[in-house]
Design a protein around this motif. Structure first.
Motif, PDB file in Angstrom:
ATOM      1  N   GLY A   1       0.779  -1.229   0.000  1.00  0.00           N
ATOM      2  CA  GLY A   1       0.000   0.000   0.000  1.00  0.00           C
ATOM      3  C   GLY A   1       0.810   1.278   0.000  1.00  0.00           C
ATOM      4  O   GLY A   1       0.248   2.362   0.218  1.00  0.00           O
ATOM      5  N   GLU A   2       2.125   1.221  -0.237  1.00  0.00           N
ATOM      6  CA  GLU A   2       2.967   2.418  -0.257  1.00  0.00           C
ATOM      7  C   GLU A   2       3.340   2.784  -1.687  1.00  0.00           C
ATOM      8  O   GLU A   2       3.402   1.925  -2.575  1.00  0.00           O
ATOM      9  CB  GLU A   2       4.245   2.185   0.552  1.00  0.00           C
ATOM     10  N   VAL A   3       3.584   4.077  -1.908  1.00  0.00           N
ATOM     11  CA  VAL A   3       4.010   4.540  -3.221  1.00  0.00           C
ATOM     12  C   VAL A   3       5.385   3.952  -3.542  1.00  0.00           C
ATOM     13  O   VAL A   3       6.298   3.974  -2.708  1.00  0.00           O
ATOM     14  CB  VAL A   3       4.053   6.079  -3.276  1.00  0.00           C
ATOM     15  N   ILE A   4       5.531   3.421  -4.745  1.00  0.00           N
ATOM     16  CA  ILE A   4       6.787   2.803  -5.179  1.00  0.00           C
ATOM     17  C   ILE A   4       7.499   3.763  -6.129  1.00  0.00           C
ATOM     18  O   ILE A   4       6.949   4.127  -7.176  1.00  0.00           O
ATOM     19  CB  ILE A   4       6.531   1.473  -5.899  1.00  0.00           C
ATOM     20  N   CYS A   5       8.715   4.169  -5.786  1.00  0.00           N
ATOM     21  CA  CYS A   5       9.525   5.040  -6.655  1.00  0.00           C
ATOM     22  C   CYS A   5      10.684   4.236  -7.226  1.00  0.00           C
ATOM     23  O   CYS A   5      11.552   3.778  -6.482  1.00  0.00           O
ATOM     24  CB  CYS A   5      10.068   6.233  -5.867  1.00  0.00           C
TER      25      CYS A   5
END
Length: 761
Positions: free
Chosen positions: A233-237
C-alpha cells in the motif's frame, strides 16, 4: 602587513563567494579558491586567459557576453544569471555580479566579479511553483470527481490520467482496477506520443500492447516483487531499474521502462488497483512532490471507484433480485413497457410468460431453505439459457418468474419457448448432494391481442397460469377472455369469504356418529358450510379453492376450530362428557408452523378436554411428506388428541406407510359405502379396509350410510362406527343439544325389522 597580501589572505579565506578579477583588456588576473571550485578549473590554468574564453567554457554565448559587458561599461556594474553544466551531468545556477574598477581620474583599471551558486534557492522556487501547480491540479481533479455520477467515473479517470501525465512529463500513465476477487480487471491508459523507432522497438511495443495483454501481465505471477509492493500500500519510486529485483527487473526492462512511480489504491483496506506513471525515453528522479501528487490522485480515484461501486450496488438492489441476479419486479415493469413501445413501432408482438414452480414448497420444506435457494438459482440459469439475449427473465418473488419475449412475429413462437422451459425446468436438480424435481406452470398473454397495458398483460398471464395449476400443473396455457370473467368471479368469492370471516357469518353444523351396534351417539363431526350469500350455484369446492389460493383457508380453519372447541366445552359443562367432536384439518393448516402449539392454545383458551377432540386428515395431506407428517401427528397425539384418516381409499397410502402413522381410526369414503351392496369391487374394498384397520388396531368409521342394507353389511364386517342420513342429517348446535339432552341413545336399528327404536332406560 602589506595591504595587498592582507587583501589576498581575506579573499582566500573561508568565504564561499567566488572572486575573480580581469584587467582593462579582459585578461583574467586573479581567482580565489571559491572561484576555482565553482568554475571547475585552477587559477594556474585560467590566469592569463581572456574572460571570453572562460565564459565560452561556461557555455555563455559570445553575443550575450558582449552585451553584458556593454552594460557594465555603461552602468558600472551588471548582475546576470546563467546555467552551468557540470562534468557529472548536473546543472548549477550561477549568479554573477560584475563591477568596474576605477583608478585615479576615473580611469578604468579592470573588472571584478563576485559570483555565488544559487542552485538551492532557484530549485526551491521551482519546487514551490511545482507544488502550486500540483495543488491546483489536485483541486481541479477532486472537483471533477465530486460533481459526476458513477457512470461517468471511468471516463473521468482517463481525463485525469492525461492531466497528471502531462504535469509529471512521463511517457506512459495507466490505472488498473481490480475485480472484487482482487484480480486485475480493467485498464485505463494515456500516452502523450508514439515513441520513435530510435527509442527502441521494445519501447514502441510497450505503448502499443493491447489492454488485455497488459492485464494478463499484471495478473500473472511474472512480477512477484511488484505484487508484493502493491500489497503493502505504499508509493513505489523506481528511479532506475537497478533497484528492482529479478524477475521483475527483466520484465520491466523488456517492456522498455527506464523509471516508474506506482501508487496503490485501496478500498476498505483491501487492494483495489494502482496508478502507474513511467518513462521509456530516460530515467527520472522522482521528487517528494511527485510522490505527493500520485498518492493524492490514487486516493481520489479510490474514493471515486468506491462511490461508483456503492451507486452500482444501490442500483443493483433497486433493480435486481439479490438471490438470482435476475431483474426484479421494478426492472421487469420497465423492460415490459420498453418492449411494448418497440413492438408498437415495428408492428410486432410481445409475449409475456408468467411462471410458477410446481411443488417448490415441498422441496423448500423437506430439504431446507438453503436447497430451495439453490434450486431457484439453478432454475434462473435454466430459464435464461432457453431464451434470446434480447429477452428478459425476471424474478417476481418467491418461486414466481416472468419472461418477456420481445419483438416476435407470431404468438406461436411463445409455444416453442414455453415447451423448452417446461422441459428444462422438469429435469432433476442435484443440489448439496440431494436430488429433487419440480415442474412449472406457465400462463401466456400476448400484446396487443390481450391488452395494450403492461399491468393488464401481467394480470392476464397470471390468470392463465392459475388455469394450468387447476388442470394438472406442469404445462402452459394462453390467456382467454373467459378467464377474466372467471377471475372476477373468484375475486368476488374471496371478498365474500373475508366478509364472512370478519363478521363470523359461516354456518357450522354437527352430524352424529354412532356406535354401529348400540346406536349410541359417541361422536359428532363438525361441518363448516361454505355457502356465500348472494352467490348461488357455487360448488363448495370452488369456494375452498379460492380460500386456498388466497391463504384464507388458515384463518378460517382456525376460527372454525375455535368455535367448535368452544361449543364442545359447553356440551361438556352440560354433562355430555363422552362425546367426541371431529374436525377436518386442511392440508395448508396441517403444514403450518407449530400446529400442535396452536391447537394446545385453543384447547386451553376454550376449556375443551384434549381427549374430546378428533382431527380428521386426508390421505393426500399426510402423504405429501411422510416423515414430517409422522412428526406432526406425534406432536398432536402427545396433546391427547384422536387422529383419523378421512376419505380412506381415495388416496395413495400404502401398508408400509400406513403402519408408521400413530393414528386411531380410518374413515371409509362415502363412495365405497354407497356401492357396497350393489358392486362387488366396492364391497371387496370396504371389506379389505375394515380388516386392515383392525389388524393395525385401528377403529373404522363409515360415512354416508343411507340404507339399512348398507348398515347390515357394515355390521357383518364388524365396522365400529357409522354416520349418514340413515341416522341423522347434520344439525345445528341447538338441535344437537336438544337430542343429547332428551335421548342418551339416539337411534337403534334392529336387525330383524329395520325399524328405528329409541331404547328405554
Amino acid at each position: 602587513m602589506d595591504p595587498a597580501v592582507l587583501l589576498d589572505a581575506i579573499l582566500r579565506s573561508s568565504i564561499d563567494m567566488a572572486i575573480a578579477a580581469a584587467d582593462a583588456d579582459l585578461i583574467v588576473r586573479y581567482m580565489n579558491p571559491a572561484a576555482e571550485e565553482m568554475f571547475g578549473c585552477s587559477a594556474a590554468y585560467t590566469l592569463g586567459k581572456t574572460v571570453a574564453e572562460v565564459h565560452k567554457r561556461e557555455s555563455v554565448g559570445h553575443a550575450r557576453f558582449l552585451s553584458a559587458m556593454e552594460i557594465v561599461k555603461k552602468d558600472g556594474q551588471h548582475t546576470f544569471t546563467y546555467v552551468r553544466d557540470r562534468e557529472d551531468g548536473t546543472q548549477r545556477y550561477i549568479e554573477a555580479k560584475v563591477s568596474c574598477m576605477w583608478g585615479a581620474g576615473h580611469t578604468l583599471m579592470g573588472y571584478v566579479m563576485a559570483a555565488r551558486d544559487i542552485t538551492g534557492s532557484r530549485l526551491s522556487a521551482q519546487s514551490l511553483q511545482y507544488r502550486v501547480q500540483i495543488d491546483k491540479l489536485i483541486a481541479s481533479i477532486s472537483t471533477s470527481f465530486i460533481n459526476i455520477v458513477g457512470s461517468e467515473i471511468k471516463a473521468e479517470i482517463r481525463n485525469a490520467l492525461e492531466h497528471v501525465g502531462v504535469v509529471l512529463g512521463v511517457d506512459n500513465s495507466c490505472t488498473v482496477l481490480f475485480s472484487d476477487e482482487g484480480v486485475p480487471d480493467e485498464l485505463f491508459r494515456w500516452s502523450p506520443h508514439r515513441i520513435p523507432e530510435s527509442a527502441g522497438k521494445c519501447n514502441t511495443l510497450m505503448l502499443e500492447r493491447s489492454d488485455d495483454d497488459k492485464l494478463r501481465l499484471f495478473a500473472s505471477n511474472s512480477m512477484p516483487w511488484f505484487k508484493e509492493m502493491i500489497g503493502k500500500g505504499e508509493v513505489i519510486c523506481i528511479n532506475a531499474l537497478d533497484a528492482v529485483p529479478e524477475p521483475d527487473n527483466s520484465v520491466l526492462s523488456g517492456k522498455g521502462i527506464k523509471s516508474m512511480i506506482v501508487a496503490p489504491m485501496a478500498l476498505g483496506g483491501q487492494p483495489a488497483g494502482f496508478l502507474s506513471f513511467s518513462t521509456v525515453m530516460s530515467e527520472r528522479q522522482w521528487t517528494p512532490e511527485d510522490v505527493l501528487l500520485v498518492k493524492m490522485i490514487s486516493e481520489i480515484f479510490a474514493n471515486a471507484v468506491m462511490r461508483g461501486k456503492n451507486e452500482q450496488m444501490l442500483k443493483t438492489l433497486a433493480h435486481y433480485d439479490p438471490l438470482t441476479g435476475l431483474p426484479n419486479r421494478v426492472l421487469f415493469n420497465d423492460r415490459l413497457n420498453q418492449a411494448i413501445e418497440q413492438a408498437t413501432r415495428n408492428s410486432r408482438l410481445v409475449a409475456l410468460l408468467f411462471l410458477d414452480l410446481d411443488s417448490f414448497k415441498l422441496v423448500n420444506d423437506t430439504l431446507g431453505h438453503d436447497v430451495g435457494d439453490l434450486l431457484l438459482k439453478e432454475t434462473s440459469q435454466r430459464l435464461v439459457s432457453n431464451v434470446r439475449k434480447s429477452d428478459t427473465v425476471a424474478r417476481m418473488g418467491g418461486d414466481e418468474f416472468t419472461v418477456i419475449l420481445s419483438n416476435i412475429e407470431q404468438d406461436k413462437y411463445a409455444v416453442g419457448v414455453a415447451n423448452k422451459i417446461i422441459e428444462a425446468v422438469s429435469k432433476p436438480y442435484y443440489l448439496n448432494g440431494q436430488e429433487c424435481s419440480v415442474g412449472v406452470s406457465i400462463g401466456v398473454s400476448i400484446f396487443p391481442n390481450d391488452s395494450h397495458d403492461a399491468s393488464v398483460l401481467l394480470k392476464n398471464a397470471d390468470m392463465a397460469m392459475y388455469q394450468v395449476k387447476e388442470h394438472g400443473k406442469n404445462g402452459f396455457q394462453f390467456f382467454s377472455t373467459g378467464m377474466n370473467t372467471r377471475a372476477v368471479k373468484r375475486l368476488k368469492i374471496e371478498r365474500s369469504l373475508r366478509k364472512n370471516l370478519e363478521k363470523q357469518l359461516f354456518k357450522i353444523t354437527y352430524q352424529p356418529q354412532l356406535d354401529i351396534n348400540s346406536g349410541m351417539i359417541i361422536g359428532l363431526e363438525a361441518l363448516l358450510h361454505w355457502e356465500i350469500k348472494g352467490m348461488k350455484d357455487l360448488d363448495h369446492r370452488e369456494i375452498v379453492s379460492v380460500a386456498k389460493e388466497s391463504g384464507l383457508i388458515i384463518p378460517i380453519g382456525q376460527w372454525f376450530l375455535r368455535r367448535v372447541c368452544a361449543q364442545g366445552a359447553q356440551w361438556q359443562a352440560q354433562g355430555f362428557q363422552n362425546v367426541h367432536i371431529a374436525v377436518k384439518i386442511h392440508s395448508r393448516q396441517f403444514m403450518q408452523e407449530n400446529l400442535a402449539g396452536i391447537i394446545r392454545q385453543t384447547l386451553d383458551e376454550t376449556g375443551l378436554a384434549p381427549n374430546s377432540l378428533e382431527l380428521e386428515l386426508t390421505e393426500g395431506t399426510i402423504m405429501q411428506d411422510v416423515d414430517d407428517s409422522i412428526g406432526i401427528i406425534k406432536e398432536l397425539k402427545a396433546i391427547g388428541l384422536f387422529i383419523t384418516i378421512d376419505d380412506f381409499g381415495t388416496g395413495y397410502s400404502s401398508l408400509s406407510h400406513l403402519k408408521r402413522f400413530p393414528i386411531d381410526s380410518l374413515k371409509i369414503d362415502r363412495q365405497f359405502i354407497q356401492n357396497v351392496t350393489t358392486d362387488m369391487d366396492y364391497s371387496a374394498i370396504a371389506r379389505a379396509i375394515i380388516a386392515l384397520a383392525h389388524t393395525l388396531n385401528m377403529k373404522v368409521i363409515a360415512e354416508g350410510v343411507e340404507t339399512f342394507e348398507q348398515l347390515e353389511f357394515l355390521r357383518s364386517l364388524k365396522c365400529d362406527e357409522a354416520q349418514g342420513h340413515l341416522f341423522s342429517s347434520p344439525l345445528s348446535a341447538e338441535d344437537i343439544t336438544q337430542q343429547l339432552t332428551e335421548e342418551q341413545y339416539f337411534i337403534l336399528l334392529t336387525r330383524e325389522t329395520g325399524v328405528a327404536v329409541t331404547p328405554s332406560g
